[in-house]
Design an enzyme around this catalytic site. Structure first.
Site, PDB file in Angstrom:
ATOM      1  N   SER A 129       0.741  -1.186  -0.079  1.00  0.00           N
ATOM      2  CA  SER A 129       0.020   0.050   0.167  1.00  0.00           C
ATOM      3  C   SER A 129       0.862   1.372  -0.050  1.00  0.00           C
ATOM      4  O   SER A 129       0.456   2.366  -0.584  1.00  0.00           O
ATOM      5  CB  SER A 129      -1.076   0.017   1.141  1.00  0.00           C
TER       6      SER A 129
ATOM      7  N   HIS B 265       1.108   4.350   6.793  1.00  0.00           N
ATOM      8  CA  HIS B 265       0.525   5.147   5.965  1.00  0.00           C
ATOM      9  C   HIS B 265       0.845   6.704   5.876  1.00  0.00           C
ATOM     10  O   HIS B 265       1.464   6.994   6.721  1.00  0.00           O
ATOM     11  CB  HIS B 265      -0.952   5.075   5.523  1.00  0.00           C
TER      12      HIS B 265
ATOM     13  N   ASP C 274      -7.956   6.147   4.378  1.00  0.00           N
ATOM     14  CA  ASP C 274      -8.075   4.871   5.332  1.00  0.00           C
ATOM     15  C   ASP C 274      -9.399   4.781   6.051  1.00  0.00           C
ATOM     16  O   ASP C 274      -9.429   4.229   7.060  1.00  0.00           O
ATOM     17  CB  ASP C 274      -6.922   4.972   6.250  1.00  0.00           C
TER      18      ASP C 274
END
Length: 166
Positions: free
Chosen positions: A44, A83, A108
């Site tokens: 990701s 992230h 998210d």
């Protein structure tokens, strides 16, 4: 092999595990993070980080800025997520963050706990990424995903310790 040699080998193995534990806890205290080193488990964050990269974290109560790469844990789950901070704002004395993976199409919000719209910097963040080593954490992924590899590595460590004559 006599009892003295067996005891010496056992103590050597215990010393290795104890040393690793002390180093881990010391890093946790220095970085103010319960998990100062994490391994990237998914794609990701590509191209910034690849699966298997080792990340070194810092969490000395610093506020995260938009663009910072952070590691957080969702309430009720113990899997760290790496992230980038997409948005941040303050609500009274709390810093609230919205994150997104570089390789993901959406933010998210769907990953957060039910009724949670933002991450709380104080309670949800594990740390901010300060350094990384590429691909060195892939062994961790192999151990996690492959039961035979895990027990094989554990067996090799024990056998090598028992066969050492020192």
């Amino acid at each position: 092999m006599n009892i003295r040699q067996q005891l010496t080998q056992f103590l050597s193995l215990a010393y290795v595990f104890t040393s690793a534990f002390v180093i881990w806890k010391s890093l946790g205290i220095i970085t103010n993070s319960h998990s100062p080193i994490v391994v990237v488990l998914s794609g990701s964050m590509e191209p910034a980080f690849q699966r298997g990269d080792i990340l070194f974290l810092w969490n000395r109560d610093q506020e995260a800025k938009v663009g910072d790469i952070v590691v957080y844990e969702i309430q009720g789950r113990n899997i760290p997520i790496v992230h980038r901070v997409l948005r941040e704002h303050h609500n009274s004395d709390k810093q609230l963050l919205l994150t997104k993976g570089d390789n993901n199409a959406v933010d998210d919000l769907g990953l957060y706990a039910k009724k949670q719209k933002y991450l709380n910097q104080k309670t949800d963040l594990v740390g901010s990424v300060k350094a990384y080593l590429p691909k060195l954490g892939y062994v961790t992924i192999l151990i996690t995903e492959n039961v035979y590899f895990k027990y094989g590595m554990l067996g090799l460590m024990c056998i090598s310790t028992l066969l050492t004559n020192e």
